[in-house]
Design a protein around this motif. Structure first.
Motif, PDB file in Angstrom:
ATOM      1  N   ALA A  14       0.758  -1.295  -0.088  1.00 23.36           N
ATOM      2  CA  ALA A  14       0.199   0.023  -0.031  1.00 23.36           C
ATOM      3  C   ALA A  14       0.751   1.077   0.025  1.00 23.36           C
ATOM      4  O   ALA A  14       0.682   2.412  -0.959  1.00 23.36           O
ATOM      5  CB  ALA A  14      -0.901   0.040   1.357  1.00 23.36           C
ATOM      6  N   MET A  15       2.084   1.223   0.888  1.00 17.92           N
ATOM      7  CA  MET A  15       2.900   2.409   0.805  1.00 17.92           C
ATOM      8  C   MET A  15       3.471   2.615  -0.337  1.00 17.92           C
ATOM      9  O   MET A  15       3.643   3.602  -0.885  1.00 17.92           O
ATOM     10  CB  MET A  15       3.870   2.160   2.070  1.00 17.92           C
ATOM     11  N   LYS A  16       3.921   1.371  -1.013  1.00 15.27           N
ATOM     12  CA  LYS A  16       4.653   1.444  -2.308  1.00 15.27           C
ATOM     13  C   LYS A  16       3.857   2.083  -3.239  1.00 15.27           C
ATOM     14  O   LYS A  16       4.100   3.162  -4.165  1.00 15.27           O
ATOM     15  CB  LYS A  16       5.388   0.196  -2.727  1.00 15.27           C
ATOM     16  N   SER A  17       2.663   1.676  -3.587  1.00 13.06           N
ATOM     17  CA  SER A  17       1.620   2.068  -4.484  1.00 13.06           C
ATOM     18  C   SER A  17       1.560   3.774  -4.333  1.00 13.06           C
ATOM     19  O   SER A  17       1.273   4.479  -5.185  1.00 13.06           O
ATOM     20  CB  SER A  17       0.464   1.461  -4.312  1.00 13.06           C
ATOM     21  N   TYR A  18       1.259   4.300  -3.150  1.00 14.84           N
ATOM     22  CA  TYR A  18       1.046   5.351  -2.715  1.00 14.84           C
ATOM     23  C   TYR A  18       2.081   6.408  -3.123  1.00 14.84           C
ATOM     24  O   TYR A  18       2.027   7.168  -3.586  1.00 14.84           O
ATOM     25  CB  TYR A  18       0.621   5.367  -1.188  1.00 14.84           C
ATOM     26  N   VAL A  19       3.201   5.964  -2.678  1.00 15.20           N
ATOM     27  CA  VAL A  19       4.488   6.574  -3.075  1.00 15.20           C
ATOM     28  C   VAL A  19       4.735   6.746  -4.602  1.00 15.20           C
ATOM     29  O   VAL A  19       4.916   7.774  -5.001  1.00 15.20           O
ATOM     30  CB  VAL A  19       5.790   6.196  -2.216  1.00 15.20           C
ATOM     31  N   ASP A  20       4.538   5.681  -5.320  1.00 12.72           N
ATOM     32  CA  ASP A  20       4.914   5.470  -6.771  1.00 12.72           C
ATOM     33  C   ASP A  20       3.891   6.561  -7.374  1.00 12.72           C
ATOM     34  O   ASP A  20       4.186   7.159  -8.213  1.00 12.72           O
ATOM     35  CB  ASP A  20       4.600   3.846  -7.171  1.00 12.72           C
ATOM     36  N   SER A  21       2.834   6.653  -6.875  1.00 18.04           N
ATOM     37  CA  SER A  21       1.551   7.458  -7.728  1.00 18.04           C
ATOM     38  C   SER A  21       1.910   8.819  -7.378  1.00 18.04           C
ATOM     39  O   SER A  21       1.523   9.759  -8.239  1.00 18.04           O
ATOM     40  CB  SER A  21       0.222   7.161  -6.986  1.00 18.04           C
TER      41      SER A  21
END
Length: 86
Positions: A14-21
Protein backbone atom coordinates in the motif's frame (compact mmCIF):
# COMPACT_ATOMS: atom_id res chain seq x y z
CA UNK A 1 -6.70 -12.59 12.09
CA UNK A 2 -4.19 -11.82 9.42
CA UNK A 3 -0.66 -12.80 10.33
CA UNK A 4 2.01 -10.24 11.15
CA UNK A 5 3.78 -11.17 7.92
CA UNK A 6 0.61 -10.64 5.83
CA UNK A 7 -0.05 -7.30 7.52
CA UNK A 8 3.50 -6.12 6.95
CA UNK A 9 3.34 -7.16 3.28
CA UNK A 10 -0.01 -5.39 2.78
CA UNK A 11 1.30 -2.21 4.41
CA UNK A 12 4.45 -2.31 2.29
CA UNK A 13 2.46 -2.75 -0.93
CA UNK A 14 0.00 0.00 0.00
CA UNK A 15 2.79 2.42 0.87
CA UNK A 16 4.76 1.58 -2.26
CA UNK A 17 1.71 2.13 -4.43
CA UNK A 18 0.96 5.39 -2.64
CA UNK A 19 4.50 6.73 -3.02
CA UNK A 20 4.81 5.53 -6.63
CA UNK A 21 1.62 7.41 -7.50
CA UNK A 22 3.27 10.65 -6.38
CA UNK A 23 6.26 10.37 -8.72
CA UNK A 24 4.75 12.38 -11.55
CA UNK A 25 3.26 15.85 -11.48
CA UNK A 26 0.00 14.37 -12.72
CA UNK A 27 0.01 11.84 -9.88
CA UNK A 28 0.60 14.55 -7.30
CA UNK A 29 -2.19 16.69 -8.74
CA UNK A 30 -4.62 13.76 -8.75
CA UNK A 31 -3.74 12.80 -5.18
CA UNK A 32 -4.15 16.37 -3.94
CA UNK A 33 -7.47 16.79 -5.77
CA UNK A 34 -8.86 13.44 -4.61
CA UNK A 35 -7.85 14.11 -1.01
CA UNK A 36 -9.43 17.56 -1.12
CA UNK A 37 -12.66 16.19 -2.54
CA UNK A 38 -12.90 13.13 -0.28
CA UNK A 39 -11.72 14.61 3.02
CA UNK A 40 -12.27 18.34 2.62
CA UNK A 41 -8.60 19.24 2.92
CA UNK A 42 -5.64 18.47 0.69
CA UNK A 43 -3.45 18.56 3.81
CA UNK A 44 -4.78 15.14 4.81
CA UNK A 45 -2.62 13.74 2.01
CA UNK A 46 0.41 14.26 4.22
CA UNK A 47 -0.86 12.01 7.02
CA UNK A 48 -2.09 9.07 4.92
CA UNK A 49 1.10 7.02 5.25
CA UNK A 50 0.98 7.49 9.00
CA UNK A 51 -2.60 6.20 9.04
CA UNK A 52 -1.68 3.16 6.92
CA UNK A 53 1.17 2.33 9.26
CA UNK A 54 -1.10 2.42 12.34
CA UNK A 55 -3.48 -0.26 11.04
CA UNK A 56 -3.39 -3.38 13.19
CA UNK A 57 -4.55 -6.95 12.67
CA UNK A 58 -7.32 -6.25 15.20
CA UNK A 59 -8.48 -3.28 13.09
CA UNK A 60 -8.73 -5.51 10.04
CA UNK A 61 -10.59 -8.20 11.98
CA UNK A 62 -13.04 -5.66 13.37
CA UNK A 63 -13.85 -4.21 9.94
CA UNK A 64 -14.10 -7.68 8.39
CA UNK A 65 -16.55 -8.82 11.08
CA UNK A 66 -18.64 -5.70 10.55
CA UNK A 67 -18.64 -5.64 6.76
CA UNK A 68 -18.31 -9.29 5.73
CA UNK A 69 -21.29 -11.04 7.21
CA UNK A 70 -23.89 -13.30 5.67
CA UNK A 71 -26.71 -10.83 6.24
CA UNK A 72 -25.13 -8.16 4.04
CA UNK A 73 -24.54 -9.99 0.82
CA UNK A 74 -26.07 -10.46 -2.58
CA UNK A 75 -26.02 -13.74 -4.39
CA UNK A 76 -26.25 -13.35 -8.14
CA UNK A 77 -26.64 -16.27 -10.50
CA UNK A 78 -25.88 -15.57 -14.15
CA UNK A 79 -27.20 -17.92 -16.75
CA UNK A 80 -26.61 -17.69 -20.48
CA UNK A 81 -29.54 -16.84 -22.70
CA UNK A 82 -30.90 -19.77 -24.62
CA UNK A 83 -30.56 -19.55 -28.38
CA UNK A 84 -33.75 -19.25 -30.37
CA UNK A 85 -34.47 -22.32 -32.51
CA UNK A 86 -35.16 -21.53 -36.18
Amino acid sequence: KVSDQELKKAKTLAMKSYVDSLVTTDGKARALAATEILTGSYENLYVDLEKYNKVTADDILSVAQKMLNTFQRSIVVLQPKTKAVM
